[in-house]
Design an enzyme around this catalytic site. Structure first.
Site, PDB file in Angstrom:
ATOM      1  CE  LYS A 208      -4.263  -1.802   2.032  1.00 39.54           C
ATOM      2  NZ  LYS A 208      -3.974  -3.211   1.794  1.00 39.54           N
TER       3      LYS A 208
ATOM      4  CD  GLU B 230      -4.301   5.916   3.579  1.00 38.18           C
ATOM      5  OE1 GLU B 230      -3.738   5.711   2.493  1.00 38.18           O
ATOM      6  OE2 GLU B 230      -5.494   5.600   3.809  1.00 38.18           O
TER       7      GLU B 230
ATOM      8  NE  ARG C 271      -7.910  -9.650  -4.069  1.00 37.21           N
ATOM      9  CZ  ARG C 271      -9.032  -9.142  -3.595  1.00 37.21           C
ATOM     10  NH1 ARG C 271     -10.157  -9.296  -4.275  1.00 37.21           N
ATOM     11  NH2 ARG C 271      -9.062  -8.468  -2.462  1.00 37.21           N
TER      12      ARG C 271
ATOM     13  CD  GLU D  59     -10.796  -1.619  -2.637  1.00 38.54           C
ATOM     14  OE1 GLU D  59     -10.458  -1.219  -1.514  1.00 38.54           O
ATOM     15  OE2 GLU D  59     -11.324  -2.725  -2.836  1.00 38.54           O
TER      16      GLU D  59
ATOM     17  CD  GLU E  94      -6.724  -1.771  -0.529  1.00 43.22           C
ATOM     18  OE1 GLU E  94      -5.662  -2.327  -0.215  1.00 43.22           O
ATOM     19  OE2 GLU E  94      -7.802  -2.006   0.031  1.00 43.22           O
TER      20      GLU E  94
ATOM     21  CG  ASN F 251      -8.053  -4.982  -3.883  1.00 46.46           C
ATOM     22  OD1 ASN F 251      -7.283  -5.394  -3.029  1.00 46.46           O
ATOM     23  ND2 ASN F 251      -9.043  -4.146  -3.596  1.00 46.46           N
TER      24      ASN F 251
END
Length: 704
Positions: A116, A200, A297, A275, A293, A295
């Site tokens: 991340k 964050e 997949r 996201e 982030e 993903n």
């Protein structure tokens, strides 16, 4: 296109991939653990290979065994699904070395987006808006404390290798930082083997938005619009929708562009999800969209995007991996209608969504919705894998139509043998604020009064239970209540036996039942009915003579009451004693449809609409009929592993105070004191495996 693929996963995603492969004429190979030998995904593939023990570390996470299985079966490619090895760069590299195609992005991309902190640096360089925070190499508590002060509380701790809500903690004040960081690091180490973190700014009323993207690995990227995944528990999604409701056009355009830019920055190949956090309060200032982030997949919630675009995303993955490129251009992708997905989990919302383990004794999923599932009735939900039972997906011409279809589907969902979130999902889908799209990541916490209420146990469910118990008596099940001779003859109603028969008097039955550890007497007598209808009088009263202790949380919901009801004679004619039954009753003149089925060996579950009640049969002569832990002890609420003791023998503890931390399903759960007292002894130590109901702690109550 490939001739044969191996699916390196289990459950619903393995079933889902196999379905598309079969449609395309591609053969499939399943892999399975000892625990999954009879699982639906094994039967759903052309071949299946055993790869190890039940624990993922002995099977689904062992890359070498999966590669060997692909070689042995002649698979051209491996589809990793989601979870397990789906975002493992080493696995992708090993497949390249073995000459087997990885149906996903390159190892380089996975590494770039898998951390991340590194991903955030990369996105900032690509001009993608990011959340204020710190993602440096210095992982000391002092550095995190300094950065948190700079960012401003509340802050969010996130495992750099994290995903699925694991390894995340919200910290509201400086004095809570050290403990939160330590707990998050333990969880991340266990789940990902990596305890590095970033910090964050936590946007308290944020929405969780994401963009579905596909790339061909050569710089060409398209999006499939956005999804809203804001409603979550424990930082894990439970209901998603596409497109996002109530999103300003300018913000939406910024969001979709940022998603495509993020994928292009890493030459993305295959299916991915970018996201974002969306802060509506900042929309007028800078759009309010911040990268979280990527993903690398297929996501669990991909069906809602499939529903609004009409594309099969698994087919897209296979075609891109086979070198065919993107199936179509951005201008050919059209959005149509609205879609929802609800995740049916084996978990107990009343216990902070703790996983529920056991055998599913009853599973009926709605026929009018799309169902993606890898679980079936009679199957065990084990502590080894994610407890999702099914994904329920609905589509409509607009949001109201899709949500209406979802509410109808959840009213038809039935699961017994363990606890599920079905009723919770139905309350959520029916909540007024959710219906109008007023959602955020804090939705559940802000709507606890409406989402967690226990439905009243009134005459309607008790009448349905009564019909079920009488049917058991008439078909020779259980003890059949009390009163009456059973001579095996048939009567005018076609009953198997004259259960409840009394000479020159109405039939009558007496049942002892237990609800929330309170024993009550249910008395039933039959009166004259009409054509095709049987009529009954019922009364319920506490059994003052039965041993009972109030040990379960919350007030008793079964109050003394009297009522009358009727049901069609045909209700008693079909099925066996313990058969699940759809029951039509009229209670005090009100028509009700119910479903009743055995839940466990000594309990029955009654559904009316989406709500359900679980009621136990009791032997009034047996003190053990009223279960629960003895006063002065604390039992395990679920199977798992003890990870931390929060107190020591001799310590005084307040009611609700943390005593033990357990890990189950790769998530940490804190077990708290049911009342104030002094700890006498711990029965287990960190690292010990416990079963549900095991005695964890002995302590003296404060009154003692």
């Amino acid at each position: 296109m490939f001739n044969k693929i191996l699916i390196a996963n289990r459950g619903e995603i393995a079933v889902r991939i196999a379905r598309t492969a079969r449609r395309l004429g591609v053969e499939t190979v399943a892999v399975y653990s000892d625990a999954d030998a009879r699982a639906p995904h094994v039967r759903g593939c052309d071949e299946a290979v055993l790869i190890g023990g039940a624990a993922p570390a002995e099977s689904y996470l062992v890359a070498a065994r999966i590669i060997d299985a692909a070689r042995e079966t002649g698979a051209d490619a491996i589809h990793p699904g989601y979870g397990f090895l789906s975002e493992n760069a080493d696995f992708a590299e090993a497949l390249d070395a073995a000459g087997i195609v990885f149906i996903g992005p390159t190892a380089k991309t996975i590494r770039a987006m898998g951390s991340k902190s590194a991903a955030k640096d990369l996105m900032e360089a690509a001009g993608v808006p990011t959340t204020p925070g710190y993602q440096g190499a210095d992982q000391s508590l002092d550095t995190f404390a300094r950065e948190a002060d700079r960012i401003g509380y509340p802050v969010l701790l996130k495992a750099t290798a994290g995903g699925g809500g694991k390894g995340m903690r919200i910290v509201h004040a400086p004095d809570a930082l050290a403990e939160a960081l330590a707990a998050a690091q333990r969880e991340a180490k266990s789940a990902f083997g990596d305890d590095r973190f970033l910090i964050e700014k936590y946007v308290e009323r944020a929405r969780h938005l994401e963009v579905q993207v596909f790339g061909d690995g050569a710089g060409n990227v398209v999006h499939m619009y956005e999804r809203d995944c804001s409603v979550q528990r424990r930082h894990q999604k439970i209901i998603e929708e596409a497109p996002a409701p109530d999103l300003p056009a300018q913000t939406r355009a910024q969001l979709l562009k940022a998603g495509v830019d993020a994928a292009r920055a890493v030459d993305y190949r295959g299916a991915g999800t970018v996201e974002f956090l969306y802060d509506p309060a900042s929309a007028d200032k800078d759009g309010g969209v911040y990268f979280m982030e990527m993903n690398t997949r297929l996501q669990v919630e991909h069906p809602v995007s499939e529903e609004i675009t009409g594309f099969d995303f698994v087919e897209w993955q296979l075609r891109i991996a086979a070198g065919e490129g993107l199936p179509c251009a951005q201008e050919d992708i059209r959005e149509c209608g609205h879609a929802f997905e609800a995740r049916l989990y084996a978990e107990n919302p009343a216990q902070n969504f703790a996983p529920s383990i056991g055998r599913i004794t009853r599973l009926a999923l709605p026929e009018g919705a799309r169902i993606d599932s890898g679980v079936e009735e009679g199957q065990e939900i084990t502590p080894y894998y994610d407890p999702m039972i099914a994904k329920i997906i609905t589509h409509g011409g607009d949001r109201a139509a899709a949500l209406g279809a979802m509410r109808a589907a959840l009213r038809e969902t039935r699961a017994a043998g363990l606890e599920t979130n079905a009723a919770f999902l139905a309350r959520l889908a029916g909540d007024a604020d959710f219906r109008r799209g007023a959602i955020s990541t804090r939705y559940i916490d802000e709507h606890r009064d409406t989402l967690f209420h226990a439905p009243a146990l009134d005459a309607a469910p008790m009448a349905a239970l009564s019909v079920y118990l009488i049917a058991q008596a008439l078909h020779g099940g259980k003890d059949g209540g009390h009163d009456g001779d059973k001579d095996g003859e048939k009567d005018g109603h076609g009953d198997a036996a004259l259960a409840g028969f009394r000479l020159n008097a109405p039939r009558a039955w007496v049942f002892w039942i237990v609800e929330r550890d309170v024993v009550s007497i249910l008395r039933l007598s039959e009166r004259s009915g009409g054509d095709g209808v049987r009529a009954f009088e019922a009364s319920i009263e506490p059994d003052a003579g039965a041993a009972s202790r109030r040990l379960k949380e919350g007030p008793a919901t079964l109050a003394p009451l009297s009522f009358s009801f009727t049901t069609p004679t045909s209700t008693f004619m079909a099925g066996t004693a313990d058969a699940a039954r759809d029951i039509r009753i009229a209670v005090d003149g009100r028509a009700v449809s119910a479903h009743v089925a055995a839940h466990t060996d000594d309990t029955v579950r009654v559904w009316i609409g989406a709500e359900h009640w679980t009621i136990a049969r009791a032997n009034p002569l047996d003190d053990a009929a009223v279960g629960g832990a003895a006063e002065g002890s604390l039992t395990a609420p679920m199977p798992g592993v003890v990870t931390l003791l929060k107190a020591a023998p001799g310590d005084s503890i307040e009611a609700g105070g943390a005593i033990i931390v357990m890990e189950a399903m790769k998530m940490e759960h804190t077990v708290s004191a049911p009342h104030a007292g002094v700890i006498k002894a711990f029965r287990f130590q960190p690292g010990d495996q416990v079963k549900e109901g095991d005695l964890l702690v002995e302590f003296d109550s404060a009154e003692g």
